[in-house]
Motif scaffolding. Sequence first.
Motif, mmCIF file in Angstrom:
data_model
loop_
_atom_site.group_PDB
_atom_site.id
_atom_site.type_symbol
_atom_site.label_atom_id
_atom_site.label_comp_id
_atom_site.label_asym_id
_atom_site.label_seq_id
_atom_site.Cartn_x
_atom_site.Cartn_y
_atom_site.Cartn_z
ATOM 1 N N LEU A 1 0.763 -1.111 -0.022
ATOM 2 C CA LEU A 1 0.004 -0.168 0.170
ATOM 3 C C LEU A 1 0.823 1.241 -0.006
ATOM 4 N N PHE A 2 1.853 1.160 0.848
ATOM 5 C CA PHE A 2 2.951 2.254 0.855
ATOM 6 C C PHE A 2 3.517 2.650 -0.541
ATOM 7 N N ASP A 3 3.836 1.557 -1.276
ATOM 8 C CA ASP A 3 4.701 1.392 -2.519
ATOM 9 C C ASP A 3 3.788 2.008 -3.441
ATOM 10 N N LEU A 4 2.312 1.727 -3.457
ATOM 11 C CA LEU A 4 1.148 2.098 -4.624
ATOM 12 C C LEU A 4 0.811 3.582 -4.123
ATOM 13 N N THR A 5 0.731 4.168 -3.131
ATOM 14 C CA THR A 5 0.197 5.401 -2.725
ATOM 15 C C THR A 5 1.330 6.453 -2.940
ATOM 16 N N THR A 6 2.685 5.975 -2.616
ATOM 17 C CA THR A 6 3.585 6.980 -2.508
ATOM 18 C C THR A 6 4.539 7.409 -3.953
ATOM 19 N N SER A 7 4.882 6.355 -4.637
ATOM 20 C CA SER A 7 5.534 6.233 -5.804
ATOM 21 C C SER A 7 5.248 5.598 -6.996
ATOM 22 N N LEU A 8 3.782 5.266 -7.117
ATOM 23 C CA LEU A 8 3.593 4.489 -8.274
ATOM 24 C C LEU A 8 3.733 5.496 -9.542
ATOM 25 N N GLY A 9 3.255 6.714 -9.422
ATOM 26 C CA GLY A 9 3.297 7.642 -10.454
ATOM 27 C C GLY A 9 4.656 7.958 -10.862
ATOM 28 N N TRP A 10 5.584 7.823 -9.652
ATOM 29 C CA TRP A 10 6.892 8.329 -10.128
ATOM 30 C C TRP A 10 7.441 6.983 -10.969
ATOM 31 N N ASP A 11 7.273 5.856 -10.421
ATOM 32 C CA ASP A 11 7.813 4.551 -11.170
ATOM 33 C C ASP A 11 7.334 4.432 -12.360
ATOM 34 N N THR A 12 6.162 4.652 -12.647
ATOM 35 C CA THR A 12 5.521 4.561 -14.168
ATOM 36 C C THR A 12 6.148 5.649 -15.158
ATOM 37 N N GLY A 13 6.459 6.639 -14.687
ATOM 38 C CA GLY A 13 7.390 7.445 -15.533
ATOM 39 C C GLY A 13 8.845 6.825 -16.079
ATOM 40 N N ARG A 14 9.389 6.196 -14.862
ATOM 41 C CA ARG A 14 10.533 5.414 -15.218
ATOM 42 C C ARG A 14 10.159 4.527 -16.026
ATOM 43 N N ALA A 15 9.102 3.656 -15.776
ATOM 44 C CA ALA A 15 8.974 2.579 -16.356
ATOM 45 C C ALA A 15 8.627 2.632 -18.002
ATOM 46 N N VAL A 16 7.760 3.868 -18.278
ATOM 47 C CA VAL A 16 7.454 4.155 -19.639
ATOM 48 C C VAL A 16 8.669 4.529 -20.249
ATOM 49 N N THR A 17 9.354 5.436 -19.830
ATOM 50 C CA THR A 17 10.670 5.870 -20.340
ATOM 51 C C THR A 17 11.570 4.885 -20.724
ATOM 52 N N THR A 18 11.731 3.851 -19.654
ATOM 53 C CA THR A 18 12.990 2.756 -20.128
ATOM 54 C C THR A 18 12.139 1.644 -21.158
ATOM 55 N N GLY A 19 10.851 1.402 -20.893
ATOM 56 C CA GLY A 19 10.112 0.505 -22.142
ATOM 57 C C GLY A 19 10.283 1.117 -23.611
ATOM 58 N N LEU A 20 9.966 2.516 -23.490
ATOM 59 C CA LEU A 20 9.913 3.099 -25.033
ATOM 60 C C LEU A 20 11.215 3.271 -25.617
ATOM 61 N N CYS A 21 12.326 3.646 -24.613
ATOM 62 C CA CYS A 21 13.584 3.576 -25.228
ATOM 63 C C CYS A 21 14.143 2.294 -25.701
ATOM 64 N N VAL A 22 13.723 1.260 -24.940
ATOM 65 C CA VAL A 22 14.355 -0.098 -25.399
ATOM 66 C C VAL A 22 13.829 -0.493 -26.680
ATOM 67 N N LEU A 23 12.228 -0.195 -26.723
ATOM 68 C CA LEU A 23 11.825 -0.691 -27.760
ATOM 69 C C LEU A 23 12.053 0.208 -29.285
ATOM 70 N N ILE A 24 12.323 1.432 -29.123
ATOM 71 C CA ILE A 24 12.429 2.380 -30.174
ATOM 72 C C ILE A 24 13.987 2.167 -30.608
ATOM 73 N N VAL A 25 14.954 2.326 -29.608
ATOM 74 C CA VAL A 25 16.456 2.386 -29.911
ATOM 75 C C VAL A 25 17.196 0.930 -29.580
ATOM 76 N N GLY A 26 16.415 0.166 -28.876
ATOM 77 C CA GLY A 26 16.982 -0.957 -28.455
ATOM 78 C C GLY A 26 17.724 -2.020 -29.748
ATOM 79 N N PRO A 27 16.896 -2.235 -30.564
ATOM 80 C CA PRO A 27 17.583 -3.063 -31.790
ATOM 81 C C PRO A 27 18.792 -2.591 -32.363
ATOM 82 N N ALA A 28 18.869 -1.245 -32.469
ATOM 83 C CA ALA A 28 20.071 -0.617 -33.014
ATOM 84 C C ALA A 28 21.107 -0.990 -32.258
ATOM 85 N N VAL A 29 20.788 -0.574 -30.618
ATOM 86 C CA VAL A 29 21.845 -0.461 -29.635
ATOM 87 C C VAL A 29 22.405 -2.051 -29.698
#
Length: 269
Positions: free
Chosen positions: A216-244
Motif C-alpha cells: 500500500l505504501f509503494d502504491l500510494t507514494t511512488s506508483l506515479g514516479w515509477d510509472t514515468g521510469r517504466a514508460v521511459t525505459t520501455g519506450l527507449c528499449v523498444l525504439i532504439v533497442g534493436p540498433a543498440v
Amino acid sequence: MTAAARVAVRLPGRARLVVALAAFIGLVAFLWPFVVAPGKFGSAYAPPLIFGALLVLVLAVVIAEISAGGIDAKALAMLGVLSAVNAGLRPLGAGTAGVETVFFVLVLAGRVFGPGFGFTLGCTSLFASALITGGVGPWMPYQMFGCAFVGLLAGLLPKLRGRAEAVMLAVYGAGSGYLFGFLLNLSFWPFSLDPNSSIAYLPGLPFTEQWHRYLLFDLTTSLGWDTGRAVTTGLCVLIVGPAVLTVFRRAARRANFEAPVHFTPAAGD
C-alpha cells in the motif's frame, strides 16, 4: 552458436559464486524490515549505514574476483565506457515525472554482455553518477544494488531473437522501472512515516500484514514516479533497442572477449 544466443562475457565458477553471494546480501539489505525490527540496531539510521558499508565491501570483492579471472582488459574497458555513458545520461533524465534515461543501457548491456557484467555495470554506473552529481550518501549503495539487479536479471532472460527479443526486453525494461522503485522504497520505508499510519512499518507484525502495508505504501507514494521510469525505459528499449543491441553485439564480436591473449617478445630481445 550465434551472438544473440550467448553472452559476450562469461564468468568463471568462483566469480559466479561471488556475484550470487553479493546479490543475496543485497536482497537481505533490502528485505531486512520484514525480519528485523529497527530498534534492535539502536537507532533509525544504523541499519542503512551498516548495510551500506557491507554492500560496498561486497562490491569491492565482486569487482576483484571478476577482474581476476572473468573480465579481461577489453571487457573492463567496455565496462568503463558504458559506466561513463550511464553516468552522463543519468543527470539528463532524473527529474520530472520520474523520467530516467539510464536503465535502458543497463538492460541492453546486461542482455548482450551477460548477467555478471550487467550486475557490475549497475553498481559502477550509479557510483560514477553519484560522484558526478554529488549524490553520495547512505542511500547510494541501495541505488547501486538496485541497478545491479536490473542488469543481472536482463542477462538471465530467455534467449529470443528478432522482434520477439525486442518486445521481451521492452516489457522487462518497463518492469525494471517498477522493480527499482519497489526496492529503493524499502531503504527508507521503516523510518519515513508516523507509526500510527495504516501504511507505516510496524515492528512485530506478521510478515503477511507487514507486506500488505508495504504494498500500500509503494502504491500510494511512488506508483506515479515509477510509472514515468517504466514508460521511459520501455519506450527507449523498444525504439532504439534493436540498433543498440546490434552495436553492442558487433563490438563484442570484434573484441572477442573469450579469445586468449598471448604476448611474444619483440625482435632483438
